[in-house]
Design a protein around this motif. Structure first.
Motif, PDB file in Angstrom:
ATOM      1  N   ARG A 505       0.855  -1.170   0.000  1.00  0.00           N
ATOM      2  CA  ARG A 505       0.000   0.000   0.000  1.00  0.00           C
ATOM      3  C   ARG A 505       0.893   1.222   0.000  1.00  0.00           C
ATOM      4  NH1 ARG A 505      -2.026   3.535   3.718  1.00  0.00           N
ATOM      5  NH2 ARG A 505      -4.208   4.155   3.471  1.00  0.00           N
ATOM      6  N   ASN A 507       0.524   4.995  -0.148  1.00  0.00           N
ATOM      7  CA  ASN A 507      -0.403   6.113  -0.071  1.00  0.00           C
ATOM      8  C   ASN A 507       0.376   7.388  -0.340  1.00  0.00           C
ATOM      9  OD1 ASN A 507      -2.373   7.971   0.630  1.00  0.00           O
ATOM     10  ND2 ASN A 507      -1.953   7.750   2.834  1.00  0.00           N
ATOM     11  N   ASP A 509       0.767  11.076  -0.660  1.00  0.00           N
ATOM     12  CA  ASP A 509       0.097  12.259  -0.130  1.00  0.00           C
ATOM     13  C   ASP A 509      -0.043  13.317  -1.232  1.00  0.00           C
ATOM     14  OD1 ASP A 509      -0.260  13.458   2.916  1.00  0.00           O
ATOM     15  OD2 ASP A 509       0.092  14.986   1.363  1.00  0.00           O
ATOM     16  N   LEU A 537      -3.454   6.387  -4.329  1.00  0.00           N
ATOM     17  CA  LEU A 537      -3.247   5.169  -3.552  1.00  0.00           C
ATOM     18  C   LEU A 537      -2.917   4.029  -4.501  1.00  0.00           C
ATOM     19  CD1 LEU A 537      -3.430   3.948  -0.658  1.00  0.00           C
ATOM     20  CD2 LEU A 537      -5.745   3.242  -1.260  1.00  0.00           C
ATOM     21  N   TYR A 587      -7.459  10.241  -4.017  1.00  0.00           N
ATOM     22  CA  TYR A 587      -7.682   9.486  -2.792  1.00  0.00           C
ATOM     23  C   TYR A 587      -7.549  10.376  -1.561  1.00  0.00           C
ATOM     24  CZ  TYR A 587      -6.903   6.036   0.860  1.00  0.00           C
ATOM     25  OH  TYR A 587      -6.988   5.294   2.005  1.00  0.00           O
ATOM     26  N   ASN A 589      -7.210   9.933   2.325  1.00  0.00           N
ATOM     27  CA  ASN A 589      -6.909   8.915   3.330  1.00  0.00           C
ATOM     28  C   ASN A 589      -7.793   9.046   4.574  1.00  0.00           C
ATOM     29  OD1 ASN A 589      -5.388   6.638   3.985  1.00  0.00           O
ATOM     30  ND2 ASN A 589      -3.997   7.852   5.273  1.00  0.00           N
ATOM     31  N   SER A 594     -12.280   8.013  -3.109  1.00  0.00           N
ATOM     32  CA  SER A 594     -11.432   8.237  -4.273  1.00  0.00           C
ATOM     33  C   SER A 594     -12.307   8.464  -5.484  1.00  0.00           C
ATOM     34  CB  SER A 594     -10.508   7.051  -4.508  1.00  0.00           C
ATOM     35  OG  SER A 594     -11.278   5.935  -4.884  1.00  0.00           O
TER      36      SER A 594
END
Lengths: 1061, 450
Positions: A505, A507, A509, A537, A587, A589, A594
């Motif tokens: 995963r 992610n 930013d 993501l 996406y 978080n 998304s």
């Protein structure tokens, strides 16, 4: 008649002596701590009454009858039987703790356990003690330098802790998998072996020859590593083992890497190139190609935006800057590994149990990288009815990797370029500094004024934003039934399910550079953006699921002077490997939202000037399925405990093999002989107490999953018609089969009196046949190029020696373990026609019949032109500078063959000294007889990829330098052929021979009375590893095992405590 | 006790008795093992392998083109050699003309064998027939290409003894290559093509797939190569019966760098010639001798060519791009009709076909129909127009091999590179290219004398 009289006399004599009651006195000690053992039971064999040792371990006992045999037992120690030779002296008896089963070493093949002294094959047993001497999160790394014939190879590693490739007794394949098969608790292990908690491991057995490994059939060709985990024992009171260790790793030394040119030299060169208008193309590029900060300053100065004094002042500051200092300071740290494990085991007559838990938590030296692992394990055996054993176990492992670090590689300003040496991570005001990335600095700086997101890159901010993890969940469930039909015959059924799921995963930013950069690039002229604002993501999933089942009959019978062990069984396995990856745009978080409506079809204009579709981030699904059906059998017959014959057979069929192969049913087999010479009545050597000769021969197999027996095709869509089209990838090969390695092994085991010197010497010869090699096909067949078929062959010969010596006995004990391995291979059949000459210079150099595999080839050294420092080469008989034609026309015969790239000789020496509870041991490893190519300056890389090298300082600069240096001068224009002639020259080939202090272990097991029952059961230890090279043949200060890394393995120091209660 | 043994044996047998299917699972599920009609059609629809990159060394040697002097050294070695008709052609180069033609044969054989393996109930229907007919067509077509370069032309008196090309009729890579005779070669081509007629539809929507019309065109050209003008005419008739529309060049509006669009209406079957370094728009200079033969009002002069400061570039390919068209088109059938009629002393009908074609090529109102006072004159008109119409369509080399045998039409080619002039005499053994060196080494087949 005479005989009868004699018999009566003897019986009478014994009877008479028995009448006189004899008193024996003595003392019982622990062999490990050498402390007396109070409360140990001392009995005469055959009698129930006995005595118990007093607080100082002493006892006295009246012997009954004619027996002279004592049986001494103590909880946690192996029971021992001693024959009292002289009753007029006290008897001293040392008991061996149960963990250190020294008496009978059982080697495991994964199908059966065999006492080592009865084995005829080449087995190496690595005991729990040796495994525990080392510290580390995984089991495989603990085997380095601990087994003869096992080599760890890291010649392509770019990270020092990259997984090495393992080799047992050298090579036996060209293109197929060259790694040994790893077996954990009876079944081949799929997935990452790093998941196994080393504290759960009881022992490791390495199967090296055909007799040992051929039971694994078509997968045994590279040898087998059998890992056996700990189990509970019957009738054993509860036992608790605890171990906790803290390891500290030093900060890496980035100054090790020679592929770096200091700022002052680098800037001087940039000035020269600037003066030659070298950067004009980049500067005027409409794609806003990045130029370095110094070049920006020079441009500003040229354009009158800066005065010469201003520019020079700025540049002078940069000259003092070295990015390695900043990286070392802000992006690296001291690493810390913490490992704790606890296990509980025991058993009654009806049940055995083993329960364990382990937790590892590692902070990598790269800031932001880490690893943690939880392992839970339960293994139980129930004996419900007489003769029936039910075993059940479950193993759960969860590990998590985080990859949030930024190293020198990640600082690379644009793909293919290295970071400029004067970059800084912190600006003079103490805030995260901007490092140039991807575009010209003025273009990136103007982004916000163009209505774009900030387009600047600050590595230290990225470090905080990064959120990339990979979680691995593994579950292994095993069950078994074993039923004893007769005393000598049992049947068993085993099943194992393993599933290893890996979820990555990443992610990204929305504030990270990668996301801002992507969004900016796709911003349209009207300000809209087809990519939604937000994070990105990236998800990746892979899973390995395997089912293994086995049914086996065991036959084990001895009568009179005969002993037969035999097994026969069948096995079915299926391994399913699945992988996919996907990406979500926009996406968030926080709320897991998304954007799903993304236009992946339209080609959008992108900034600065291009067009592109939106990257999907999705990779095609892959799904691989391996299936095996195997039948196997193994039998050994022993006569008079002296002569052993053994044989094994295994037949494999698989969906990887061709139809013909599965139909032919040709088994792989082995046979062996053993002769315990020292058991012969004629053997009367005082010096040698044990001597055994072993000889084996047989075949192991190896499979290659990448080659298929079927005609295969891959789909795509046709560029002309848009119709789905298929391209034939391979024409199919109904004859595809496993590779076959014939191994002959001759071994001699020996021990001198009192085992002062013991060990074994083995010589072996491997003949790899039917190896996969590429054969050029007649193009008339319509299949173009080379076709991988079973036709090549490779021969490997070698020797393994292992020695154990007890140099001193008594209070100070000094023992040495010496390992020596020799291995040499020779290509006996191969077709290398049509392969590009450039492939001769790679790590996997092209095989040449009659030579060993993977030689280090180089161009002859080119003398430097005394006037210009250009290398001079001979083309068409003329010494000159026609580099292109030289490189194009040189033949393999003209290349210089320095030697092998893999060490033919390697080994280790481990010395252990103990005194009372204090023990210290150190392992020194060595490798010899091989070569590696060191890097040096490439002007093309320096000019265009910004990658320098410290050898730049040694370059030819003025006439006369050619007498001292082989480093060519700086050319006016970069020329890759000119660079190659130097980079591949024999002057850059270095001998790899070296001697390395691998590690030192110091441990203390206190046995003070004060500790009461804990005496001798607690151990604290200090362990240091990667202590460095003691001697090396090369004068460059390079570590020959890591010729391509950015930094060498940092030294580590561990502090641990273990308890064995 | 015995029962215990049996129960155990039962256990084991249950565990291991897996049917054959267990081991027949595909190891990599992304790999398509061609085993359905759909998969087999996808093999034959692979235009990059099947349709495109037909042989080019013949066209390169045929003399209608010149390599620009400053480009000669930049082209590949075998192209340089083919260009000057050198004895040794390939040196170390791979021979794509051979390799890629036999790859077509391999694909066709894979498809044919795949059809045999299908379950009986699937061996019927239009999808099945399209695969079957296409595979036969492609194999015949590829053999025809090979026969134009790697064996002697068809001479009835010696065809049964002249070595032909290897006829690979199975995909099994372990079969050793042998050479058939020229007669067997042409028999195979004609046999495959005639069989294909049974399966293919009359015409197709997708011009990269063969139709009956395309097979007729292939048969017609093959018989022409064999100088069997009667059959050549017969099949040209059949071909034109399925569509005889010519494009009037007055309606063609060139857009972009190349005149025609891909799959233009005249095209029966689409394919193009290998685009090598030597046979490349940028390096080529069209023969001035030929260029000057186009009349001022002949639209082909401007639609086919672009005079680029004295260097004449070819821009008129029916491929719609820089690649040179080598498929079949209606215009070629008109020319075969005209030639066969002229040869059978029917010059009136012959000129009718020729003038219909030319009327569609000349600027409206400027074309004066050609006339001839003898059959030979009519034939000369036809052959001159054949060369001009079928320029860079991969036909010239075959025509030279065929026409040189008639002293009336024999030509000696000549080229000058630097200071050296090279010539190629009619019927020279250099009209047969050597078999690739690898093939000779691996299969020991007979090499062509040069």
């Amino acid at each position: 008649m005479n005989k009868l009289i004699l018999y009566i006399l003897i019986v009478a004599a014994f009877h008479l002596e028995a009448q006189a009651q004899i008193k024996v006195t003595g003392q019982v000690f622990s062999k490990l701590s050498e402390q007396p053992l109070p409360g140990a039971s001392v009995k005469q064999s055959g009698f129930n009454s006995g005595t118990i040792t007093d607080s100082s371990g002493r006892f006295s006992l009246i012997l009954q009858g004619i027996g002279r045999e004592l049986r001494i037992s103590y909880v946690g120690y192996q029971s021992q039987t001693v024959v009292v030779a002289r009753t007029d002296q006290p008897v001293n008896i040392s008991l061996i703790p149960e963990d250190n089963l020294l008496a009978e070493v059982l080697v495991s093949t994964g199908y059966q356990d065999i006492p080592q002294e009865r084995a005829v094959g080449s087995f190496v047993q690595i005991s729990n003690e040796v495994i525990n001497r080392r510290v580390g999160p995984d089991i495989i790394s603990r085997l380095e330098g601990a087994a003869s014939g096992l080599n760890f190879i890291r010649r392509f590693a770019t990270e020092p802790d990259a997984e090495p490739s393992l080799s047992i007794r050298g090579l036996s394949t060209f293109y197929a998998n060259a790694e040994p098969l790893i077996v954990v608790d009876n079944f081949p292990y799929e997935g990452s072996i790093k998941n196994i908690n080393p504290n759960d491991v009881e022992s490791v057995t390495i199967l090296k020859d055909a007799s040992a490994a051929s039971i694994w059939g078509a997968r045994a060709g590279n040898g087998v590593i059998v890992i056996t985990t700990k189990k509970g024992r019957s009738n054993q009171p509860v036992k608790v083992q605890f171990n906790s260790v803290y390891t500290l790793a030093e900060k890496p030394d980035l100054f090790y890497n020679p592929d770096f040119l200091g700022s002052a030299d680098y800037i001087a060169l940039e000035r020269q190139l600037f003066a030659r208008n070298f950067y004009a193309g980049d500067e005027n590029s409409l794609s806003k190609v990045i130029v370095s900060p110094v070049v920006e300053l020079l441009i500003a100065q040229r354009d009158g935006k800066l005065t010469a004094a201003q520019a020079n002042a700025e540049i002078a500051l940069l000259e003092k800057q070295d990015i390695r200092n900043d990286v070392q300071k802000y992006l690296y740290r001291q690493g810390a590994n913490r490992q704790t494990s606890l296990n509980l085991s025991g058993g009654t007559s009806a049940i055995n149990y083993y329960l364990s838990a382990g937790y590892d938590n590692n902070d990598h030296q790269s800031r932001g990288d880490g690893y943690n692992r939880l392992t839970l394990n339960s293994q139980n055996v129930y004996r419900a009815i007489k003769g029936l054993e039910i075993s059940a176990g479950i193993n759960y492992i969860q590990s998590k990797n985080t990859f949030n670090s930024h190293g020198l590689t990640e600082l690379s300003p644009v793909s293919g370029k290295s970071i400029y040496p004067y970059a800084r991570l912190i600006s003079p005001d103490g805030k995260p500094a901007i490092v140039q990335r991807s575009y010209r600095s003025n273009y990136a700086a103007s982004a916000e004024s163009m209505g774009l997101l900030n387009w600047q890159y600050k590595p230290l901010e990225e470090l905080e934003l990064s959120d990339f993890t990979r979680v691995n969940n593994e579950i292994r469930i095993n069950g078994g039934l074993k039923y004893k039909f007769l005393q000598y015959l049992s049947g068993e059924v085993k099943y194992q399910f393993q599933r290893m799921g890996d979820n990555s995963r990443n992610n990204q930013d929305p504030r990270s550079f990668a996301v801002r950069d992507l969004l900016n690039r796709y911003t349209q002229s009207n300000g809209t953006n087809p990519i939604p604002y937000g994070g990105i993501l990236n998800l990746g999933n892979s899973a390995i699921t395997s089912h293994s089942g086995r049914g086996q009959l065991n036959f084990n019978r001895d009568w009179k002077q005969h002993r037969i062990y035999a097994i026969a069984g069948a096995e079915v396995r299926e391994i399913d490997n699945f992988k996919n990856a996907s990406r979500l745009y926009g996406y968030d978080n926080e709320v897991l939202n998304s954007q799903l409506m993304i236009d992946y079809v339209t080609r959008f204009p992108t900034l600065p000037r291009n067009t592109a579709t939106i990257p999907t981030g999705t990779t095609p699904l892959t799904n691989q399925l391996d299936r095996y059906v195997s039948y196997y059998g193994n039998a050994s017959y022993e006569f008079m405990s002296r002569y052993t014959i053994s044989a094994s057979l295994r037949e494999d069929a698989s969906n990887l093999f061709g139809v013909e192969t599965n139909q032919k049913r040709v088994p792989l087999w082995s046979a062996g002989l053993g002769w315990d010479i020292s058991a012969e009545p004629f053997f009367k050597l005082d010096l040698l107490s044990y001597l055994k000769l072993r000889a084996t021969y047989g075949y192991n197999g190896n499979t290659d999953k990448t080659v298929t027996a079927l005609t295969t095709a891959r789909y795509s869509s046709d560029p002309l018609t848009g119709l789905p089209v298929a391209t034939i990838l391979s024409p199919g090969n109904p004859d595809l089969r496993w590779e076959k390695v014939g191994i002959a092994n001759l071994g001699l085991d020996f021990a001198t009196k009192n085992k002062r010197i013991s060990g074994s010497i083995e010589v072996f010869k491997k003949n790899g046949r039917d190896l996969l090699g590429d054969l050029p096909l007649d193009p008339t067949t319509g299949y173009l190029g080379r076709h991988r078929v079973n036709f090549a062959s490779l021969q490997t010969t070698g020797a393994d020696i292992q020695l154990h010596t007890s140099n001193t006995t008594g209070r100070v004990k000094w023992e040495s373990d010496v390992l020596f391995s020799y291995v040499k291979d020779k290509v006996t059949r191969f077709d290398n026609s049509g392969l590009a000459l450039s492939s001769y210079f790679t790590g996997f150099s092209i095989p040449i019949v009659g030579k060993s595999l993977y030689r280090l080839y180089s161009y002859p050294d080119a003398p430097l032109d005394p006037a210009t420092g250009d290398p001079l080469v001979t083309t068409n008989g003329v010494l000159g500078k026609d580099y292109v034609n030289y490189v194009r026309n040189i033949t393999s015969g003209e290349l210089i063959d320095k030697g092998p790239q893999l060490p033919p000789y390697f080994g280790s020496i481990r010395n252990s000294v103990s005194f009372k509870g204090l023990a210290v041991s150190a392992n020194i490893t060595w490798k010899a007889g091989y070569y590696f190519r060191r890097s040096s300056i490439s002007y093309d890389a320096l000019f265009n990829s910004w990658t320098g090298h410290r050898d730049y300082a040694k370059r030819w600069q003025k006439p006369g330098d050619e007498l001292y240096t082989s480093v060519p001068s700086v050319p006016l224009l970069s020329n890759t052929s000119r660079d190659q002639i130097y980079e591949r020259s024999s002057s850059l080939v270095e001998k790899g021979d070296h001697l390395r202090l691998q590690d030192v272990n110091l441990s203390y097991t206190p046995a003070f009375r004060l500790l009461g029952s804990y005496a001798g059961k607690l151990r604290c230890y200090v362990y240091a590893s990667n202590l460095g090279i003691l001697w090396r043949a090369n004068k460059q200060g390079l570590d020959p095992d890591f010729p391509t890394v950015q930094y060498i393995q940092p030294k580590t120091y561990s502090f641990g405590l273990s308890a064995n209660l | 006790m015995k029962r215990k043994y049996y129960s155990l044996l039962l256990w084991i047998t249950a565990l291991i008795s897996c049917d054959k299917e267990f081991l027949e699972a595909k190891p990599d599920l992304a790999l398509v093992v061609p085993h359905t009609v759909k998969n087999l059609q996808a093999i034959l629809d692979n235009t990059a392998i099947i349709n495109n990159n037909t042989p080019y060394l013949g066209e390169l040697s045929a003399g209608d083109n010149f390599i620009q002097p400053n480009r000669y050294q930049t082209i590949q070695v075998h192209e340089r050699n083919a260009f000057i008709w050198a004895k040794e052609v390939y040196e170390t180069s791979v021979v794509n003309d051979w390799d890629w033609s036999y790859r077509r044969v391999f694909y066709a054989n894979q498809a044919l064998e795949g059809l045999v393996r299908l379950p009986e109930k699937e061996k019927t229907g239009p999808d099945y027939e399209l695969v079957k007919g296409s595979a036969l067509f492609f194999r015949a077509w590829a053999f025809n290409h090979l026969a134009q370069e790697f064996c002697k032309p068809y001479i009835p008196s010696s065809a049964s003894s002249d070595p032909g090309i290897p006829l690979r009729l199975e995909s099994n890579i372990n079969i050793r290559t042998t050479r058939a005779t020229v007669k067997e070669t042409y028999d195979q081509i004609i046999g495959d093509a005639k069989l294909a007629l049974r399966y293919l539809p009359a015409t197709v929507q997708v011009k990269t797939r063969p139709s009956r019309q395309a097979v007729y065109a292939l048969l017609s050209t093959t018989f022409l190569q064999m100088e069997d003008y009667q059959n050549a005419k017969l099949y040209a008739d059949s071909c034109l019966a399925l569509g005889a529309d010519l494009t009037n060049y007055n309606t063609v509006k060139p857009a972009g760098a190349f005149t025609f669009k891909q799959f233009s209406p005249e095209v029966i079957f689409h394919s193009y010639i290998l685009h090598g370094h030597g046979f490349n728009v940028a390096n080529l200079d069209v023969s001035k001798e030929l260029y000057q033969q186009y009349g001022a009002n002949d639209l082909r002069k401007t639609l086919f060519f672009k005079d680029n400061q004295g260097i004449v570039n070819y821009i008129g390919s029916y491929s719609g791009a820089r690649e040179f068209f080598s498929g079949f088109a209606v215009d070629e059938m008109y020319l075969i009709e005209a030639e066969c009629l002229a040869r059978s002393s029917n010059r009136v009908e012959a000129l009718k076909y020729l003038n219909t074609l030319l009327a569609a090529r000349w600027k409206s109102g400027t074309f004066t129909p050609l006339t001839a006072s003898s059959d030979e004159e009519a034939l000369k008109h036809v052959l001159a127009e054949r060369r001009k119409e079928l320029i860079f369509r991969g036909r010239r080399w075959s025509d030279l091999r065929r026409l040189n045998r008639d002293p009336r039409f024999a030509v000696t080619l000549s080229r000058t590179v630097g200071a050296t002039t090279y010539t190629l005499a009619p019927n020279s053994p250099l009209y047969v290219l050597p078999i690739p060196h690898d093939v000779i080494v691996m299969s020991k087949v007979e090499q062509n004398p040069r």
